[in-house]
Design a protein around this motif. Structure first.
Motif, PDB file in Angstrom:
ATOM      1  N   GLN A 225       0.827  -1.211   0.000  1.00 33.26           N
ATOM      2  CA  GLN A 225       0.000   0.000   0.000  1.00 33.26           C
ATOM      3  C   GLN A 225       0.860   1.260   0.000  1.00 33.26           C
ATOM      4  N   ASP A 226       1.903   1.274   0.811  1.00 35.08           N
ATOM      5  CA  ASP A 226       2.785   2.440   0.839  1.00 35.08           C
ATOM      6  C   ASP A 226       3.581   2.559  -0.456  1.00 35.08           C
ATOM      7  N   GLN A 227       4.000   1.430  -1.019  1.00 32.60           N
ATOM      8  CA  GLN A 227       4.722   1.463  -2.290  1.00 32.60           C
ATOM      9  C   GLN A 227       3.832   1.998  -3.406  1.00 32.60           C
ATOM     10  N   LEU A 228       2.576   1.563  -3.426  1.00 30.77           N
ATOM     11  CA  LEU A 228       1.641   2.064  -4.435  1.00 30.77           C
ATOM     12  C   LEU A 228       1.382   3.554  -4.243  1.00 30.77           C
ATOM     13  N   GLU A 229       1.278   3.998  -2.995  1.00 28.15           N
ATOM     14  CA  GLU A 229       1.078   5.429  -2.736  1.00 28.15           C
ATOM     15  C   GLU A 229       2.229   6.247  -3.307  1.00 28.15           C
ATOM     16  N   ILE A 230       3.444   5.764  -3.124  1.00 30.02           N
ATOM     17  CA  ILE A 230       4.614   6.477  -3.659  1.00 30.02           C
ATOM     18  C   ILE A 230       4.565   6.510  -5.184  1.00 30.02           C
ATOM     19  N   LEU A 231       4.232   5.384  -5.811  1.00 30.08           N
ATOM     20  CA  LEU A 231       4.124   5.347  -7.269  1.00 30.08           C
ATOM     21  C   LEU A 231       3.089   6.349  -7.765  1.00 30.08           C
ATOM     22  N   GLN A 232       1.969   6.436  -7.082  1.00 28.09           N
ATOM     23  CA  GLN A 232       0.907   7.367  -7.488  1.00 28.09           C
ATOM     24  C   GLN A 232       1.350   8.822  -7.340  1.00 28.09           C
ATOM     25  N   VAL A 233       2.074   9.118  -6.261  1.00 28.68           N
ATOM     26  CA  VAL A 233       2.581  10.478  -6.045  1.00 28.68           C
ATOM     27  C   VAL A 233       3.579  10.852  -7.132  1.00 28.68           C
ATOM     28  N   ARG A 236       1.780  11.314 -10.476  1.00 27.56           N
ATOM     29  CA  ARG A 236       1.063  12.592 -10.512  1.00 27.56           C
ATOM     30  C   ARG A 236       2.032  13.736 -10.808  1.00 27.56           C
ATOM     31  N   ALA A 237       3.190  13.707 -10.192  1.00 27.06           N
ATOM     32  CA  ALA A 237       4.177  14.759 -10.436  1.00 27.06           C
ATOM     33  C   ALA A 237       4.683  14.701 -11.875  1.00 27.06           C
ATOM     34  N   ALA A 238       5.029  13.487 -12.336  1.00 27.42           N
ATOM     35  CA  ALA A 238       5.581  13.346 -13.680  1.00 27.42           C
ATOM     36  C   ALA A 238       4.577  13.725 -14.757  1.00 27.42           C
ATOM     37  N   SER A 239       3.282  13.625 -14.449  1.00 20.83           N
ATOM     38  CA  SER A 239       2.237  13.948 -15.421  1.00 20.83           C
ATOM     39  C   SER A 239       1.937  15.436 -15.486  1.00 20.83           C
ATOM     40  N   LEU A 248      13.117   8.012 -12.633  1.00 18.21           N
ATOM     41  CA  LEU A 248      13.515   6.613 -12.770  1.00 18.21           C
ATOM     42  C   LEU A 248      13.196   5.889 -11.474  1.00 18.21           C
ATOM     43  N   VAL A 249      12.443   4.812 -11.564  1.00 15.39           N
ATOM     44  CA  VAL A 249      12.100   3.992 -10.402  1.00 15.39           C
ATOM     45  C   VAL A 249      12.690   2.606 -10.622  1.00 15.39           C
ATOM     46  N   ALA A 250      13.490   2.127  -9.683  1.00 13.49           N
ATOM     47  CA  ALA A 250      14.083   0.795  -9.779  1.00 13.49           C
ATOM     48  C   ALA A 250      13.538  -0.088  -8.665  1.00 13.49           C
ATOM     49  N   SER A 251      13.137  -1.301  -9.039  1.00 14.47           N
ATOM     50  CA  SER A 251      12.614  -2.231  -8.041  1.00 14.47           C
ATOM     51  C   SER A 251      12.645  -3.644  -8.597  1.00 14.47           C
ATOM     52  N   ARG A 252      12.441  -4.596  -7.719  1.00 19.03           N
ATOM     53  CA  ARG A 252      12.204  -5.960  -8.167  1.00 19.03           C
ATOM     54  C   ARG A 252      10.829  -6.013  -8.847  1.00 19.03           C
ATOM     55  N   GLU A 254       7.938  -7.014  -8.379  1.00 20.81           N
ATOM     56  CA  GLU A 254       6.841  -7.447  -7.523  1.00 20.81           C
ATOM     57  C   GLU A 254       5.494  -7.037  -8.142  1.00 20.81           C
ATOM     58  N   ARG A 255       4.423  -7.672  -7.655  1.00 14.72           N
ATOM     59  CA  ARG A 255       3.118  -7.503  -8.297  1.00 14.72           C
ATOM     60  C   ARG A 255       2.649  -6.057  -8.333  1.00 14.72           C
ATOM     61  N   VAL A 256       2.831  -5.309  -7.253  1.00 18.44           N
ATOM     62  CA  VAL A 256       2.325  -3.936  -7.218  1.00 18.44           C
ATOM     63  C   VAL A 256       2.960  -3.103  -8.326  1.00 18.44           C
TER      64      VAL A 256
END
Length: 560
Positions: A225-233, A236-239, A248-252, A254-256
């Motif tokens: 949930q916190d990871q998704l919140e960060i992605l959404q923030v 929103r900024a990038a848009s 640039l976002v780097a991660s494994r 994972e499903r989210v």
């Protein structure tokens, strides 16, 4: 017990940040008080972070750098955001770290944030300081933009207590709108790099008990949930048309992250992801990495030019299965394990390779190497329990190595820690004894913790949660007893504070239920007096429940 932190504010202890800014502080001080310093790419905390060896991952770094500067020829209003992904050990953090360094040198690094679940710094493991750390780095771009950020803080003094969406809007987007189009505007361009977002842990509020919402009990937030919140923030900024940076976002994978970056699930297209697992040059880069480090080790130990033997590097590259973490672990093992000369250590690794089973698991060689190193400890089960507890305490509170030692050692003046970790320095960062009051234990790579948490991978080395609960309860209770006996050993005040907070952060109820160790009257007295003198409030009752409640009938008859 005296209280050492009365009226304290604006302080931090090593990597543990205390967010308590004095109301009269100026905007810069307020912002600096909310920064996760250790998460920035060139911080002292990241001095040992993995880096790309020169001449390796060149094509990947070049592709990403070109995207930062030129883009992909997107539409008129692109979403300036890209996902770099790959499995554990594929070199994501090394690539992001090297890319951040290159961008900083060329003046196009807007900000960076490197999450790390193993870090002793709470701010590097959670979302709390993400936007403020980004905003603080952006203040360095120009005095015009910096002034607008400071104005935003003065106009919204409670912004630091708001959610990430409000913080991004207030501290970054609104100041950008204020300077957009101005003749004295800063002309911003560059990238914001977020690494290890899959390691971000959910923000939990320990003082807030679960409450009933309708017919359901409120559940604690999950990491996803916190990871998704960060992605959404970030999205929103990038848009926003006024936002000049690429992200640039780097991660494994994972499903989210897979679901968020699914092109078919988004009305606004994202640039294609960069999957390191499909990088065809990985073997060539691993070969270059191995050759360079073997050459260095050969010079260091004055070994003959014929070392390593023919075919050794090829075997190791094949074992790596395009996972840089295996290559790095091998070199770390040869560099820091001084029980035997490098020739013997390499021969041991090659013998492991000869015994490799046919499997589709690309991490099998790494697992075999981890198992070999851990079994070299004089007491592998105890060493592994220490590793698990270090991970838990690093995730919960400020835990310098000295406090860990005093908690877990059976004798506070012994050298048990040095004995247990003597052969494990290729896996664990052990600070020198002179620096252990401020520096904590650390891990070179999260893959070690992944290995130990998976019984299918670590086999007989696996330690279950119930065993760990009993272990930490036993050591915790014995430490409580020892601090009451001041005739033999005087514990530092910082250890009292550390011990007092353990039940607040760790759930030890399972350990209490199954352990044969019970508190003594002296330790009970110490706990109650400590809680009162520390003005524990609700923590007093949490402590009392954690320490004294048990599923066994009348467990405190032994206390008299």
């Amino acid at each position: 017990m005296t209280r050492n932190f009365d009226h304290a504010h604006d302080f931090h202890i090593d990597s543990f940040q205390v967010f308590n800014v004095h109301p009269s502080a100026d905007p810069l001080n307020k912002l600096e008080g909310r920064v996760a310093v250790g998460a920035i790419h060139d911080s002292a905390e990241r001095c040992d972070a993995p880096k790309c060896h020169p001449e390796t991952r060149v094509a990947l770094q070049g592709e990403l750098y070109s995207w930062i500067v030129h883009g992909d020829g997107e539409s008129q209003h692109p979403v300036k955001m890209k996902w770099v992904t790959g499995p554990a050990g594929s070199g994501k953090t090394a690539i992001m770290g090297s890319l951040a360094k290159r961008c900083a040198a060329n003046g196009i690094l807007g900000a960076s944030f490197f999450f790390a679940s193993w870090s002793a710094s709470i701010a590097r493991r959670r979302k709390t300081a993400l936007v403020t750390t980004i905003a603080h780095q952006l203040t360095r771009y120009s005095h015009v933009f910096r002034d607008e950020i400071f104005k935003a803080i003065e106009a919204n003094p409670d912004v630091f207590d708001k959610n990430l969406h409000v913080q991004m809007e207030t501290l970054v987007l609104t100041p950008l709108r204020e300077v957009a189009g101005r003749t004295d505007g800063p002309g911003l361009l560059g990238v914001i790099i977020i690494d290890g977002l899959d390691e971000c842990e959910a923000e939990q509020f320990h003082d807030a008990a679960p409450t009933r919402l309708g017919a359901k009990l409120a559940q604690p937030r999950t990491n996803e949930q916190d990871q998704l919140e960060i992605l959404q923030v970030l999205h929103r900024a990038a848009s926003d048309p006024v936002f000049p940076f690429r992200i640039l976002v780097a991660s494994r994978p994972e499903r989210v992250f897979r679901e968020f970056f699914d092109l078919e699930g988004n009305s606004t297209p994202f640039p294609p992801k960069l999957d390191l697992n499909k990088d065809n040059n990985a073997n060539a880069d691993i070969t270059l990495f191995m050759e360079a480090h073997f050459s260095r080790i050969r010079r260091r130990y004055n070994l003959p030019p014929s070392w390593p033997p023919s075919g050794a590097i090829h075997t190791l590259v094949e074992n790596a299965s395009q996972q840089f973490i295996y290559a790095a672990a091998v070199i770390q093992f040869l560099d820091t394990d001084h029980r035997e000369p490098p020739e013997a250590l390499l021969e041991t690794i090659l013998k492991m390779s000869a015994k490799r089973t046919t499997t589709s698991n690309p991490l099998e060689p790494l697992d075999v190497l981890y198992r070999h190193i851990l079994e070299s400890s004089p007491d592998p089960p105890l060493s592994i329990r220490w590793i698990h507890i270090i991970k838990q305490l690093n995730n919960s509170m400020f835990s310098p190595a000295s406090n860990i030692r005093l908690l877990l050692q059976t004798d506070p003046e012994s050298s048990e820690a040095e004995h247990l970790f003597g052969n494990l320095h290729s896996l664990i960062r052990v600070p020198p004894r002179s620096n252990q009051a401020t520096a904590g234990y650390g891990f070179y790579h999260k893959s070690l913790l992944d290995f130990l948490q998976d019984p299918d991978r670590c086999g007989s080395l696996y330690v279950g949660s119930s065993e760990l609960s009993v272990f930490i309860w036993d050591r915790f209770t014995r430490a409580c007893v020892r601090v009451c006996d001041t005739t033999r050993f005087s514990y530092p005040q910082t250890f009292h504070q550390f011990l007092f907070n353990i039940p607040v952060f760790l759930n030890m109820s399972e350990g209490i239920a199954h352990s044969s160790v019970l508190p003594t009257p002296a330790s009970v007295d110490w706990w109650v007096s400590s809680a009162i003198s520390e003005n524990g409030g609700t923590h007093l009752w949490k402590m009392f429940w954690s320490v004294h409640r048990s599923v066994r009938p009348d467990p405190f008859e032994a206390l008299g």
